[in-house]
Design a protein around this motif. Structure first.
Motif, mmCIF file in Angstrom:
data_model
loop_
_atom_site.group_PDB
_atom_site.id
_atom_site.type_symbol
_atom_site.label_atom_id
_atom_site.label_comp_id
_atom_site.label_asym_id
_atom_site.label_seq_id
_atom_site.Cartn_x
_atom_site.Cartn_y
_atom_site.Cartn_z
ATOM 1 N N THR A 202 0.830 -1.206 0.000
ATOM 2 C CA THR A 202 0.000 0.000 0.000
ATOM 3 C C THR A 202 0.864 1.256 0.000
ATOM 4 O O THR A 202 2.010 1.226 0.456
ATOM 5 C CB THR A 202 -0.964 -0.039 1.207
ATOM 6 N N GLU A 203 0.314 2.337 -0.499
ATOM 7 C CA GLU A 203 1.043 3.615 -0.580
ATOM 8 C C GLU A 203 2.465 3.370 -1.087
ATOM 9 O O GLU A 203 3.432 3.890 -0.534
ATOM 10 C CB GLU A 203 1.111 4.303 0.799
ATOM 11 N N ALA A 204 2.569 2.555 -2.132
ATOM 12 C CA ALA A 204 3.895 2.143 -2.586
ATOM 13 C C ALA A 204 4.716 3.308 -3.120
ATOM 14 O O ALA A 204 5.937 3.329 -2.978
ATOM 15 C CB ALA A 204 3.753 1.065 -3.663
ATOM 16 N N GLY A 205 4.071 4.273 -3.746
ATOM 17 C CA GLY A 205 4.816 5.429 -4.231
ATOM 18 C C GLY A 205 4.478 5.772 -5.663
ATOM 19 O O GLY A 205 3.612 5.176 -6.287
ATOM 20 N N VAL A 206 5.220 6.767 -6.144
ATOM 21 C CA VAL A 206 5.016 7.227 -7.513
ATOM 22 C C VAL A 206 6.025 6.483 -8.402
ATOM 23 O O VAL A 206 7.142 6.237 -8.002
ATOM 24 C CB VAL A 206 5.304 8.752 -7.603
ATOM 25 N N ASP A 207 5.642 6.159 -9.577
ATOM 26 C CA ASP A 207 6.528 5.603 -10.607
ATOM 27 C C ASP A 207 7.530 4.571 -10.073
ATOM 28 O O ASP A 207 7.137 3.567 -9.533
ATOM 29 C CB ASP A 207 7.244 6.753 -11.337
ATOM 30 N N THR A 208 8.843 4.886 -10.193
ATOM 31 C CA THR A 208 9.860 3.859 -9.918
ATOM 32 C C THR A 208 9.707 3.270 -8.516
ATOM 33 O O THR A 208 9.732 2.036 -8.348
ATOM 34 C CB THR A 208 11.278 4.460 -10.060
ATOM 35 N N GLU A 209 9.554 4.133 -7.494
ATOM 36 C CA GLU A 209 9.451 3.611 -6.114
ATOM 37 C C GLU A 209 8.274 2.647 -6.008
ATOM 38 O O GLU A 209 8.384 1.557 -5.441
ATOM 39 C CB GLU A 209 9.234 4.741 -5.093
ATOM 40 N N GLY A 210 7.141 3.063 -6.533
ATOM 41 C CA GLY A 210 5.940 2.242 -6.437
ATOM 42 C C GLY A 210 6.079 0.951 -7.205
ATOM 43 O O GLY A 210 5.681 -0.117 -6.738
ATOM 44 N N ILE A 211 6.648 1.041 -8.372
ATOM 45 C CA ILE A 211 6.798 -0.157 -9.212
ATOM 46 C C ILE A 211 7.748 -1.149 -8.536
ATOM 47 O O ILE A 211 7.477 -2.350 -8.470
ATOM 48 C CB ILE A 211 7.296 0.227 -10.626
ATOM 49 N N VAL A 212 8.837 -0.630 -7.981
ATOM 50 C CA VAL A 212 9.819 -1.529 -7.346
ATOM 51 C C VAL A 212 9.233 -2.143 -6.076
ATOM 52 O O VAL A 212 9.294 -3.373 -5.881
ATOM 53 C CB VAL A 212 11.142 -0.788 -7.052
ATOM 54 N N GLU A 213 8.642 -1.312 -5.211
ATOM 55 C CA GLU A 213 8.069 -1.853 -3.960
ATOM 56 C C GLU A 213 7.024 -2.920 -4.277
ATOM 57 O O GLU A 213 6.996 -3.989 -3.675
ATOM 58 C CB GLU A 213 7.406 -0.755 -3.118
ATOM 59 N N SER A 214 6.145 -2.605 -5.213
ATOM 60 C CA SER A 214 5.078 -3.553 -5.551
ATOM 61 C C SER A 214 5.648 -4.822 -6.157
ATOM 62 O O SER A 214 5.213 -5.933 -5.831
ATOM 63 C CB SER A 214 4.103 -2.929 -6.560
ATOM 64 N N SER A 215 6.618 -4.646 -7.054
ATOM 65 C CA SER A 215 7.162 -5.832 -7.729
ATOM 66 C C SER A 215 7.878 -6.743 -6.741
ATOM 67 O O SER A 215 7.739 -7.971 -6.790
ATOM 68 C CB SER A 215 8.133 -5.422 -8.840
ATOM 69 N N VAL A 216 8.629 -6.136 -5.821
ATOM 70 C CA VAL A 216 9.352 -6.943 -4.831
ATOM 71 C C VAL A 216 8.350 -7.612 -3.877
ATOM 72 O O VAL A 216 8.419 -8.820 -3.630
ATOM 73 C CB VAL A 216 10.366 -6.078 -4.046
#
Ligand code: SF4
Length: 355
Positions: A202-216
């Motif tokens: 949740t609240e993973a972030g914008v763009d790169t941060e969100g994509i990386v947190e979610s993917s991991v």
């Protein structure tokens, strides 16, 4: 990949758990009372591959708007309700396909029981959506911070409340804004229960941060066989979440949707403009649903080998480049004509797929 077998829950006509393909969800960020904007966004999300769409329902007026939204939505609509059991009951009445409640925000057992009875009468599931940012206060005191154990206990409390009224049509999620806590909480839960799990950071972030947190977060759990439905959370236009979600699933061999353009990173050996060709091909295949693996390789060193598994691929050469299909060279093309020939060969494959 061996997946943990969970109970089957139906969200409208979409199965979750029990061996069903991992379902992909997203969530609107329009004002729900703005029916036109919300329906338009649901349509865009569905077109991009969302199989279930969640809508937040902060007011009773929003719950009234849901009736029309549901009737016009191409996919099952889930109501996300916090704080008010009255709103939850209203959302159930107007016909949502699932209800998400947060154990930290609707706490009175009698209210939870009322909601469960209403959901049971409509045959719809409830998602117990534990969020590390809104855990019951006493659990924060007990654990000192929102630990995976605290999140597990929050879910278990709600399960107990629902169990008391014999309600078991349940999906569970345990989300934190950091991937590690999310992973640990879901591991703990799945070791004890067979309720289907909705994964997300949740609240993973914008763009790169969100994509990386979610993917991991999501990727690690899926790789362990845990998880039945996913939502990638990105700030901004939620339509951007869908390609990321499908890419996570495709990288683990769980689902394929649309073409995948495999591109070499390029180096001093590159004989063609890999990035520009890859971008133009990616734009061309946007919106195509058929899975297709397209490889763009800068040279013949690794090119043909890498492109072997692709439905179609190119390996750059000095003056001419090779176009491969399933590992066999089908054409040698002058580099100035490469893009147009490659596009027309890809189009043929797409048309064949549609035929
Ligand atoms: S395929 Fe060729 S150009 Fe691309 S990274 Fe490998 S060696 Fe470099």
């Amino acid at each position: 990949m061996k997946r943990r077998l969970t109970r089957r829950v139906m969200v409208g006509d979409v199965p979750i758990g029990g061996g069903a393909p991992v379902a992909v969800q997203s969530m609107t960020n329009t004002r729900t009372s703005d029916v036109e904007a919300t329906v338009a966004q649901i349509n865009s999300l569905a077109l991009a591959g969302a199989e279930i769409v969640r809508v937040s329902v902060p007011t009773i007026e929003d719950s009234f708007a849901l009736r029309e939204i549901i009737s016009r939505s191409p996919v099952p609509v889930v109501a996300d309700v916090h704080f008010s059991h009255r709103i939850a009951l209203s959302a159930i009445r107007v016909g949502v396909a699932k209800l998400r409640i947060n154990p930290g925000n609707i706490t009175k057992p009698v209210y939870v029981a009322e909601i469960a009875e209403a959901a049971a009468s409509k045959g719809i599931p409830i998602r117990i959506g534990v969020n590390a940012g809104s855990l019951p206060k006493d659990l924060l005191v007990k654990y000192g911070r929102p630990t995976p154990e605290a999140m597990l206990e929050a879910a278990e409390r709600e399960l107990e409340l629902l169990d008391k009224v014999n309600f078991d049509n349940i999906v569970v999620s345990l989300k934190s804004s950091d991937a590690y806590t999310t992973i640990e909480a879901n591991r703990l839960f799945s070791a004890k229960y067979d309720y289907p799990l909705h994964l997300g950071v949740t609240e993973a972030g914008v763009d790169t941060e969100g994509i990386v947190e979610s993917s991991v977060g999501i990727g690690t759990l899926l790789a362990e066989g845990i998880g039945d439905t996913i939502r990638v959370s990105l700030a901004g236009d939620p339509v951007r979440e869908l390609p990321v979600a499908y890419r996570i699933l495709s990288s683990l061999g769980l689902r394929e949707r649309g073409p995948r353009v495999v591109v070499c990173p390029s180096c001093a050996r590159a004989k063609i403009d890999v990035e520009s060709i890859a971008k133009q091909i990616s734009d061309m295949v946007k919106g195509v649903k058929k899975p297709l693996r397209i490889a763009i390789m800068g040279c013949i060193v690794n090119g043909p080998g890498e492109a072997k598994d692709a439905d179609i691929g190119v390996a750059g050469g000095e003056k001419t480049s090779a176009i491969f299909q399933k590992g066999k060279v089908i054409l040698q093309v002058r580099n100035e004509n490469l893009l147009s020939v490659l596009k027309s060969e890809i189009k043929k494959l797409i048309d064949e797929a549609d035929a």
